[in-house]
Design a protein around this motif. Structure first.
Motif, PDB file in Angstrom:
ATOM      1  N   SER A 228       0.844  -1.195   0.000  1.00  0.00           N
ATOM      2  CA  SER A 228       0.000   0.000   0.000  1.00  0.00           C
ATOM      3  C   SER A 228       0.877   1.242   0.000  1.00  0.00           C
ATOM      4  N   ASP A 229       0.478   2.234  -0.794  1.00  0.00           N
ATOM      5  CA  ASP A 229       1.270   3.473  -0.822  1.00  0.00           C
ATOM      6  C   ASP A 229       0.961   4.376   0.368  1.00  0.00           C
ATOM      7  N   THR A 230       0.023   3.945   1.201  1.00  0.00           N
ATOM      8  CA  THR A 230      -0.314   4.745   2.388  1.00  0.00           C
ATOM      9  C   THR A 230       0.305   4.168   3.658  1.00  0.00           C
ATOM     10  N   GLY A 231       1.046   3.060   3.516  1.00  0.00           N
ATOM     11  CA  GLY A 231       1.663   2.447   4.686  1.00  0.00           C
ATOM     12  C   GLY A 231       0.653   1.674   5.500  1.00  0.00           C
ATOM     13  N   GLY A 232       0.977   1.425   6.732  1.00  0.00           N
ATOM     14  CA  GLY A 232       0.044   0.706   7.607  1.00  0.00           C
ATOM     15  C   GLY A 232       0.248  -0.787   7.537  1.00  0.00           C
ATOM     16  N   GLN A 233      -0.447  -1.452   6.627  1.00  0.00           N
ATOM     17  CA  GLN A 233      -0.372  -2.902   6.517  1.00  0.00           C
ATOM     18  C   GLN A 233       0.995  -3.341   5.990  1.00  0.00           C
ATOM     19  N   ASN A 234       1.321  -4.605   6.280  1.00  0.00           N
ATOM     20  CA  ASN A 234       2.567  -5.159   5.762  1.00  0.00           C
ATOM     21  C   ASN A 234       2.498  -5.323   4.249  1.00  0.00           C
ATOM     22  N   ALA A 235       3.659  -5.287   3.635  1.00  0.00           N
ATOM     23  CA  ALA A 235       3.753  -5.571   2.204  1.00  0.00           C
ATOM     24  C   ALA A 235       3.948  -7.071   2.010  1.00  0.00           C
ATOM     25  N   ALA A 236       3.439  -7.597   0.895  1.00  0.00           N
ATOM     26  CA  ALA A 236       3.645  -9.001   0.542  1.00  0.00           C
ATOM     27  C   ALA A 236       4.808  -9.074  -0.442  1.00  0.00           C
ATOM     28  N   LEU A 237       5.818  -9.854  -0.108  1.00  0.00           N
ATOM     29  CA  LEU A 237       6.978 -10.051  -0.976  1.00  0.00           C
ATOM     30  C   LEU A 237       7.074 -11.525  -1.334  1.00  0.00           C
ATOM     31  N   PHE A 238       7.076 -11.821  -2.643  1.00  0.00           N
ATOM     32  CA  PHE A 238       7.170 -13.207  -3.104  1.00  0.00           C
ATOM     33  C   PHE A 238       8.351 -13.322  -4.044  1.00  0.00           C
ATOM     34  N   VAL A 239       9.272 -14.230  -3.750  1.00  0.00           N
ATOM     35  CA  VAL A 239      10.443 -14.436  -4.597  1.00  0.00           C
ATOM     36  C   VAL A 239      10.493 -15.900  -5.047  1.00  0.00           C
ATOM     37  N   GLU A 240      11.009 -16.109  -6.274  1.00  0.00           N
ATOM     38  CA  GLU A 240      11.146 -17.453  -6.828  1.00  0.00           C
ATOM     39  C   GLU A 240      12.501 -17.615  -7.479  1.00  0.00           C
ATOM     40  N   ILE A 241      13.111 -18.784  -7.318  1.00  0.00           N
ATOM     41  CA  ILE A 241      14.335 -19.114  -8.028  1.00  0.00           C
ATOM     42  C   ILE A 241      14.477 -20.633  -8.074  1.00  0.00           C
ATOM     43  N   GLY A 242      14.626 -21.179  -9.263  1.00  0.00           N
ATOM     44  CA  GLY A 242      14.899 -22.605  -9.424  1.00  0.00           C
ATOM     45  C   GLY A 242      13.923 -23.538  -8.758  1.00  0.00           C
ATOM     46  N   GLY A 243      12.632 -23.246  -8.810  1.00  0.00           N
ATOM     47  CA  GLY A 243      11.642 -24.129  -8.204  1.00  0.00           C
ATOM     48  C   GLY A 243      11.454 -23.915  -6.712  1.00  0.00           C
ATOM     49  N   LEU A 244      12.187 -22.990  -6.126  1.00  0.00           N
ATOM     50  CA  LEU A 244      12.047 -22.639  -4.720  1.00  0.00           C
ATOM     51  C   LEU A 244      11.451 -21.245  -4.616  1.00  0.00           C
ATOM     52  N   SER A 245      10.760 -20.972  -3.526  1.00  0.00           N
ATOM     53  CA  SER A 245      10.165 -19.646  -3.373  1.00  0.00           C
ATOM     54  C   SER A 245      10.029 -19.305  -1.898  1.00  0.00           C
ATOM     55  N   ALA A 246       9.775 -18.021  -1.653  1.00  0.00           N
ATOM     56  CA  ALA A 246       9.551 -17.544  -0.288  1.00  0.00           C
ATOM     57  C   ALA A 246       8.458 -16.496  -0.326  1.00  0.00           C
ATOM     58  N   PHE A 247       7.581 -16.535   0.677  1.00  0.00           N
ATOM     59  CA  PHE A 247       6.511 -15.560   0.832  1.00  0.00           C
ATOM     60  C   PHE A 247       6.753 -14.842   2.148  1.00  0.00           C
ATOM     61  N   VAL A 248       6.903 -13.531   2.071  1.00  0.00           N
ATOM     62  CA  VAL A 248       7.340 -12.747   3.228  1.00  0.00           C
ATOM     63  C   VAL A 248       6.321 -11.663   3.557  1.00  0.00           C
ATOM     64  N   ALA A 249       5.970 -11.560   4.844  1.00  0.00           N
ATOM     65  CA  ALA A 249       5.166 -10.424   5.331  1.00  0.00           C
ATOM     66  C   ALA A 249       6.157  -9.336   5.732  1.00  0.00           C
ATOM     67  N   ALA A 250       6.542  -8.502   4.786  1.00  0.00           N
ATOM     68  CA  ALA A 250       7.587  -7.520   4.999  1.00  0.00           C
ATOM     69  C   ALA A 250       6.989  -6.214   5.504  1.00  0.00           C
ATOM     70  N   LYS A 251       7.719  -5.530   6.370  1.00  0.00           N
ATOM     71  CA  LYS A 251       7.277  -4.218   6.826  1.00  0.00           C
ATOM     72  C   LYS A 251       7.391  -3.228   5.656  1.00  0.00           C
ATOM     73  N   THR A 252       6.321  -2.479   5.445  1.00  0.00           N
ATOM     74  CA  THR A 252       6.210  -1.635   4.251  1.00  0.00           C
ATOM     75  C   THR A 252       7.404  -0.709   4.078  1.00  0.00           C
ATOM     76  N   ASP A 253       7.870  -0.111   5.164  1.00  0.00           N
ATOM     77  CA  ASP A 253       8.975   0.836   5.045  1.00  0.00           C
ATOM     78  C   ASP A 253      10.328   0.162   4.905  1.00  0.00           C
ATOM     79  N   ARG A 254      10.348  -1.198   4.965  1.00  0.00           N
ATOM     80  CA  ARG A 254      11.609  -1.928   4.853  1.00  0.00           C
ATOM     81  C   ARG A 254      11.608  -2.913   3.698  1.00  0.00           C
ATOM     82  N   VAL A 255      10.528  -2.971   2.936  1.00  0.00           N
ATOM     83  CA  VAL A 255      10.417  -4.008   1.919  1.00  0.00           C
ATOM     84  C   VAL A 255      11.486  -3.868   0.828  1.00  0.00           C
ATOM     85  N   ALA A 256      11.824  -2.636   0.470  1.00  0.00           N
ATOM     86  CA  ALA A 256      12.870  -2.465  -0.556  1.00  0.00           C
ATOM     87  C   ALA A 256      14.217  -2.960  -0.055  1.00  0.00           C
ATOM     88  N   ALA A 257      14.511  -2.698   1.187  1.00  0.00           N
ATOM     89  CA  ALA A 257      15.776  -3.163   1.766  1.00  0.00           C
ATOM     90  C   ALA A 257      15.809  -4.691   1.839  1.00  0.00           C
TER      91      ALA A 257
END
Length: 257
Positions: A228-257
């Motif tokens: 969300s561009d208004t902050g508040g809720q966590n951001a959803a981050l999903f990454v995939e590589i070689g048949g493996l993946s991770a789903f992360v509840a990232a803090k919005t202000d830290r998701v880029a890091a």
């Protein structure tokens, strides 16, 4: 382990369209010298008779015969470049063959403008070339003035585990490591993980149906962020590589890091 029955059911259905691990490979490095060194390393790792096809990002394809860790010939069809036809289907006798210098010049000119080089390997009929004929990697390195790339690329499991091990409470509330149809590791409170499993199931249902619009089939790794561009809720981050993946509840202000 929390109850991820719905998530694993979704994964079971959606992974049927998952790309084959290693379906597309690319030469490591950037720039003509690094790509040339990676090509030598690729030859050094090829034992069985293979037609290796190196295709640059601008569409130039180079076919070579390789076996027993030896470059045996530049095969037809040769690229439409000066000098290529003269080398096509000529057998390299050994690592001192003078034609190797000409091939090295041709490769440098091809790789000079290439942003990336894809590798495709196809079986060749046994006996097409004498197994003792060809230029070994040591001869290629000397003829082309390059050093073989010996650094082993990290496996997908190493990459994703390194990524997950760097996540802490300042960056995210919880994460799931997914392998195939199963959740194989997790971090976070039990309550948050239960919520995350449900959110992951909903997300993946849409993600896989829209994958072709988001990414190309040969992407080695992908990352998708919903925030969300208004902050508040966590951001959803999903990454995939070689048949493996991770789903992360990232803090919005830290998701880029």
């Amino acid at each position: 382990m929390s109850d991820f029955a719905r998530l694993e059911n979704v994964l079971s259905k959606l992974r049927q369209r998952e790309k084959t691990v290693g379906e597309q490979r690319k030469l490591r490095g950037s720039g003509s010298e690094a790509l040339l060194a990676s090509l030598v390393a690729e030859i050094d790792e090829t034992i069985l008779p293979r037609r290796l096809i190196f295709t640059t990002s601008d569409g130039i394809a180079l076919h070579v015969a390789v076996a027993n860790r030896r470059l045996q010939s530049l095969l037809s069809p040769a690229p439409d470049l000066a000098g290529a036809n003269d080398l096509a289907d000529v057998t390299f006798i050994d690592g001192q063959d003078p034609n190797l210098v000409l091939l090295g010049d041709l490769l440098r000119s091809i790789f000079k403008q290439a942003e990336s080089v894809r590798i495709d390997a196809r079986r060749m009929q046994a006996g097409a070339f004498d197994p003792d004929v060809g230029a070994p990697s040591s001869g290629l390195s000397k003829a082309w003035g390059v050093q073989v790339v010996e650094e082993r690329p990290k496996e997908p499991s190493e990459i994703i585990d390194l990524f997950l091990n760097q996540i802490n409470e300042e960056n995210a509330e919880a994460w799931l490591r997914i392998e195939g149809e199963n959740v194989t590791d997790q971090a976070g409170s039990a309550e948050r993980l239960t919520e995350l499993g449900e959110q992951a199931a909903v997300f993946l249902d849409s993600y896989f149906s829209k994958f072709d619009a988001l990414y190309s089939e040969d992407e080695p790794a992908t990352a998708t962020i919903i925030a969300s561009d208004t902050g508040g809720q966590n951001a959803a981050l999903f990454v995939e590589i070689g048949g493996l993946s991770a789903f992360v509840a990232a803090k919005t202000d830290r998701v880029a890091a």
